[in-house]
Design an enzyme around this catalytic site. Structure first.
Site, mmCIF file in Angstrom:
data_model
loop_
_atom_site.group_PDB
_atom_site.id
_atom_site.type_symbol
_atom_site.label_atom_id
_atom_site.label_comp_id
_atom_site.label_asym_id
_atom_site.label_seq_id
_atom_site.Cartn_x
_atom_site.Cartn_y
_atom_site.Cartn_z
ATOM 1 N N PHE A 232 -2.212 -4.878 -5.644
ATOM 2 C CA PHE A 232 -1.115 -4.756 -4.678
ATOM 3 C C PHE A 232 -1.649 -3.952 -3.486
ATOM 4 O O PHE A 232 -1.116 -2.909 -3.120
ATOM 5 C CB PHE A 232 0.117 -4.063 -5.270
ATOM 6 C CG PHE A 232 0.672 -4.704 -6.523
ATOM 7 C CD1 PHE A 232 1.524 -5.793 -6.453
ATOM 8 C CD2 PHE A 232 0.337 -4.206 -7.789
ATOM 9 C CE1 PHE A 232 2.055 -6.365 -7.612
ATOM 10 C CE2 PHE A 232 0.866 -4.783 -8.943
ATOM 11 C CZ PHE A 232 1.728 -5.863 -8.861
ATOM 12 N N CYS A 343 7.534 2.778 -6.147
ATOM 13 C CA CYS A 343 8.330 3.172 -4.974
ATOM 14 C C CYS A 343 9.798 2.825 -5.192
ATOM 15 O O CYS A 343 10.540 2.583 -4.253
ATOM 16 C CB CYS A 343 7.782 2.532 -3.702
ATOM 17 S SG CYS A 343 7.670 0.745 -3.778
HETATM 18 N N1 SAH Z 1 -1.113 -0.231 -1.844
HETATM 19 C C1 SAH Z 1 -0.667 -0.479 -0.483
HETATM 20 C C2 SAH Z 1 0.814 -0.797 -0.382
HETATM 21 C C3 SAH Z 1 1.276 -1.897 -1.331
HETATM 22 S S1 SAH Z 1 2.790 -2.654 -0.892
HETATM 23 C C4 SAH Z 1 -1.045 0.728 0.359
HETATM 24 O O1 SAH Z 1 -1.474 1.752 -0.175
HETATM 25 O O2 SAH Z 1 -0.945 0.640 1.583
HETATM 26 C C5 SAH Z 1 2.966 -3.857 -2.127
HETATM 27 C C6 SAH Z 1 2.093 -5.085 -1.959
HETATM 28 O O3 SAH Z 1 2.264 -5.888 -3.118
HETATM 29 C C7 SAH Z 1 2.409 -5.994 -0.783
HETATM 30 O O4 SAH Z 1 1.278 -6.121 0.025
HETATM 31 C C8 SAH Z 1 2.781 -7.349 -1.403
HETATM 32 O O5 SAH Z 1 2.229 -8.456 -0.697
HETATM 33 C C9 SAH Z 1 2.141 -7.257 -2.748
HETATM 34 N N2 SAH Z 1 2.759 -8.031 -3.827
HETATM 35 C C10 SAH Z 1 4.053 -8.077 -4.171
HETATM 36 N N3 SAH Z 1 4.221 -8.796 -5.305
HETATM 37 C C11 SAH Z 1 2.984 -9.215 -5.682
HETATM 38 C C12 SAH Z 1 2.483 -9.974 -6.791
HETATM 39 N N4 SAH Z 1 3.299 -10.448 -7.742
HETATM 40 N N5 SAH Z 1 1.168 -10.191 -6.865
HETATM 41 C C13 SAH Z 1 0.337 -9.702 -5.918
HETATM 42 N N6 SAH Z 1 0.747 -8.965 -4.872
HETATM 43 C C14 SAH Z 1 2.051 -8.734 -4.757
#
Ligand code: SAH
Length: 398
Positions: A232, A343
């Protein structure tokens, strides 16, 4: 000329007036006398809140369409809510950030925590992205933008109307340019030694997750010489900070190709692209596939979106957090670190920790909790609102 008197709303005799006197920021619909006159107030109207004995308590913003029917704006019921008042709140918020950070890249306003209920403003140098997530702020938006330009000197103000809370307040989801010109390229942001590319017009949230800054920094401390998995990843929050700190190699996994493209762009600018890979995949599938491949990492971070965005979604959300932990733990090398983030404000720290431990346990792993992290200080919590302590980051050494 005397200003026209404000509408008055009143607490029910049983409602907790003392809580408001002590600083509680919200009044729910069932705590208020909701006569026809109150119900007819235009969402976002500024009103005087009185206790059941007609003593003034605070100036509030009323939204008869919302369960949070009144939000405290000022406990001084003589205050005048306008441009000068907004400028004073913004100045106070700015003074804190200027003490905390060397460069003007931060969350400038974190809603209730900065005395501007429902208002989120992220700053990217001379660009501000504003999320007016409460009706009162939508109504006062021209004054708010004028105050923002005056206090901060930013040139551009973008409105991001994608916030989930706007629907609850009866507001639309139309984003627009409120001042200046929208940037025609992603904005580079230096943070924790890394260069992140923030897409301020099409990206999620407001382009960058400033809230994770201290947790990025902690993970980066562990990353020297490490092989890192950032699940993620969005634009590479944890992986690029880790590479900046000397990680041997990092893999970022996200479901969004635009986010991964920005991550690669950041890695190129940092000159670490040869140590960085991305995988566009569903995170659960990618974790399972990496286990199949026998992959091992010294540092694994999972920072999913809010799996429990509301109380109703809590149980399903906790199961999802458990699943993330169960799938990620086997990928951590012996003595390595697993960082698990949430979060979701509905999942409090104790519940999230318990779900994470269940997942780690079911993976047959165990180890001490070496750090519990929260959002950075540019995300101040309203002391009466546990809800704003939404971000948790648990680091386990396995
Ligand atoms: N770790 C990042 C923030 C993550 S926000 C930082 O530190 O800046 C959450 C992310 O999860 C988003 O980019 C979204 O595209 C991704 N996401 C949401 N559901 C997902 C899934 N099932 N598989 C992969 N990515 C996913």
């Amino acid at each position: 000329m005397m200003p026209s008197p404000l509408p008055v709303i009143r607490l029910k005799p049983k409602a907790n007036a003392r809580a408001i006197r002590h600083g509680a920021p919200w009044v729910y619909d069932n705590e208020l006398v909701t006569d026809r006159r109150t119900k007819a107030l235009v969402p976002g109207t500024v009103a005087l809140l009185e206790d059941a004995g007609r003593e003034p308590l605070a100036l509030v913003a009323v939204n008869p369409a919302s369960r949070i029917m009144a939000r405290v704006l000022d406990r001084d019921s003589g205050a005048e809510i306008g441009r000068a008042w907004l400028a004073a709140r913004l100045r106070a918020a700015l003074a804190l950030r200027e003490r905390l950070y060397d460069a003007p890249f931060y969350r400038l306003v974190h809603a209730e925590g900065d005395g501007l209920p429902g208002v989120v403003i992220d700053r990217f140098g001379d660009i501000a992205v504003i999320q007016p997530n409460a009706a009162w702020a939508e109504r006062l938006l021209p004054e708010l933008v004028a105050a923002l330009l005056e206090v901060t000197g930013v040139q551009t103000v973008l409105k991001n109307a994608s916030g989930r809370a706007r629907g609850l307040e009866g507001l639309d989801d139309a984003s627009e340019v409120l001042a200046g010109r929208a940037p025609d390229a992603p904005v580079p942001v230096q943070m924790t030694g890394a260069t992140y590319l923030a897409d301020l017009t099409a990206g999620q949230k407001t382009g960058l997750y400033y809230d994770q800054r201290p947790n990025h920094a902690f993970a980066a401390r562990l990353a020297t010489g490490a092989r890192v998995l950032d699940v993620f990843s969005h634009v590479g929050g944890f992986s690029l900070a880790a590479l900046a700190a000397g990680a041997e190699w990092a893999l970022a996994v996200d479901g969004s190709e635009p986010a991964l493209a920005l991550a690669r762009g950041g890695a190129e600018r940092m000159g670490v692209a040869d140590r960085f890979e991305t995988r566009k995949a569903d995170a659960f599938e990618a974790l399972a596939a990496l286990a199949e491949e026998g992959a091992r990492f010294d540092l694994v971070i999972c920072d999913p979106p809010a799996f429990a965005p509301s109380k109703q979604a809590l149980e399903a959300g906790l199961r999802a957090y458990e699943r993330v932990a169960r799938l990620a733990a086997p990928l951590v090398a012996d003595g390595g670190v697993l960082g698990l983030c949430s979060c979701s404000h509905a999942a409090d720290l104790a519940r999230f920790r318990a779900a994470s431990l269940r997942g780690i346990g079911r993976a047959g792993r165990a180890g001490p909790l070496i750090r519990t992290g929260f959002a950075g200080p540019d995300h101040p919590q309203h002391a009466h609102l546990a809800e704003t302590a939404y971000l948790k980051a648990l680091f386990f050494r396995l």
